[in-house]
Enzyme design. Sequence first.
Site: not given
Length: 514
Positions: A143, A193, A200, A269
Site C-alpha cells: 500500500g 495526485r 478508467r 486500468d
Amino acid sequence: MSSPDAPAIASPATLGPGRQPVRFGFENTFARLPERFYTRLDPAPVAAPRLVKLNVELARSLGLDPDALASAPGVEILAGNRVAEGAEPLALAYAGHQFGQFVPQLGDGRTNLLGEVSGLDGVRYDIQLKGSGPTPFSRGGDGRAALGPVLREYIVSEAMAALGVPTTRALAAVTTGERVFRETALPGAVLTRVAASHLRVGTFQYFAARGDTEGTRRLADYAIARHYPEAAQAKQPYRALLDGVIARQARLVAQWMLLGFIHGVMNTDNTSISGETIDYGPCAFMEAYDPVKVFSSIDHYGRYAYGNQARAAHWNLARLAEALLPVLEQAEGNGEVALASANEALAAFAPQFEAARASGLGRKLGLLTEREGDAALAQDLLDRMAANRADFTLTFRRLCAAVDGPGGDEGARTLFADPGAYDAWAAGWRRRLEEEPVPGQARAAAMRMESPAFIPRNHMVEAALDAAVGRQDFQPFEELMDVVGRPYEDRPGLERYATPARPEECVPQTFCGT
Ligand code: AMP
Ligand code: MG
C-alpha cells in the site's frame, strides 16, 4: 511536521508562517454512488511526515491556500495522518487488462480518494493520496510508495502539463519517515495526485465482468455528467460517451507521439475516461528517434512500444466498448444495433488519431496549411531521423532555427549520423515552405510552441531522483522542475538539460518501481 532541515518547498518566499485551518471545500460525488463502487477507508498514518514539494500554483488554481497546505496540519493531511474536514476517503474498485490479461479485480491498492474540489476553471478535480496505505484492493502489496517513483511522477506529470498534454497533476510530495521494501529498503513517500477523475476503462470493466449492467449504467451516467455533459443531450448518450472517450484518447496519444513520449504501461486500468495521461510508472521520453523504442523493463514484447501506442489505445477502447455493450443494448433495445453502433464508434479512432498526428507533424514543420505530400514529407524526415539516430526533441526544436533558410541548418544537420541525410530532406522541405503564406519569423515562433526545447530527459530525471533518494539533496529535483515547467522557452545556461545523454549517462530501461 516538517523538520527544520526540510528542503525548500516551492517558492518559500510566498509562503507565510501559515497555521490557517486547511479548507478544501470537498464535494464527494463519487461517495454518493452505490457502496459496491468503492470501499470507505481512511489513509493509514505514517511515522514522520515531511513536505518535500508543494505545487503552489496548482494549489491556487484549485482555490486551495498553499500556506495552509504547507502548515503542520496541512502536511498531516497530505501524509494521510489527519483526515481533512469534509473528506470521505475511498478506495475505488476497478478491473483491467494488464498486458492483455484480464484481472477482474485490481482497484486502488495504495491510494485514497479524499474528495473532489472545484478549480477556478470550474472543473471538479479529484484529490487523491497515493502511497497512503493498504486497502482491500492491495492484493498482497504494502500500500505504499517509494520516494523515487513519487518524485518521478511529480516531474513527468508536471512536465506534461507544462507541455500542454492532458494529464493528472502533482499537488504535493511528502516523505513518510518510514522505509518501504522493494529490492532494497527505500524512503517512503506519499504523492497527492489531482485528476479530472480517476475513472478508467477498467472501472467499466469491473462492473461489466460481474454482469452488473445497472452498475455499468450508473458509472456511465456519472462519467457523462462529469466529463461529457454534452453527451446527455445526444440521441444516444452512451454512444456519445463512447465517441467522446475515443476522440479524447485519439488526440491524447497523438500528442504523446508528437513529443516522443512513451507511456510504457497502457493497460486498460491506466486508460482514463477523462482523456488524461494517468500512471507515470515506466514512462519515458525517447532521445534518438526509434519507432519501436521500449523503455519499460517488463514490456518484453514491445506491446507498448512508441509506435504501437495508437494500436494499444484502440485495443483498450474496444474493451470499453465491450463493457458498455449491455448498456448500449438496453438503450437501443437491440443487440445487433448496439454492436454495430459500438463498432462504428471504434472505427473513428484511427482516422481521428491520424488526423491529429498529421496536423501536429505539419505544425512542427512550420506548415500551417495542408497540402498533398505533407505526410510523406514528415515521414521521410522521421525515417531519416531513425536511420541516423537523431534526437527527436532536438531535431524538431532546431528546425525552428532552420526555417528561415539554409543558414540555420547547422544545428539540425549535425544531429544526424550522416548530415547529408538531413540536407537532402531539407531541400524538399524548403520548397514546400515557399508555398506557405505566413512570413518566416512568425512561423518560427509558432514552431517553437509545438516543439519544446526541454523535456524531462531520462538521465536528468534519474540524477534528480538519485540525489533526493540517496543524499536527501532535493536541489537537482528543484532545478529540473524549474526547467520542465517552461519547456517552450530557450533559456541560456540550461543547455545540459536540452541535450541528449552522453553514452555513459544513458538510461536504457525504466522500472515501474511500485
Ligand atoms: P499500477 O502498476 O500502479 O498501475 O498498479 C496496478 C495495480 O496494483 C493497482 O491495483 C494498484 O493499486 C496496485 N498496486 C501497485 N503497487 C502497489 C502497492 N505497493 N501496494 C498495493 N497495491 C499496489
Ligand atoms: Mg495504474
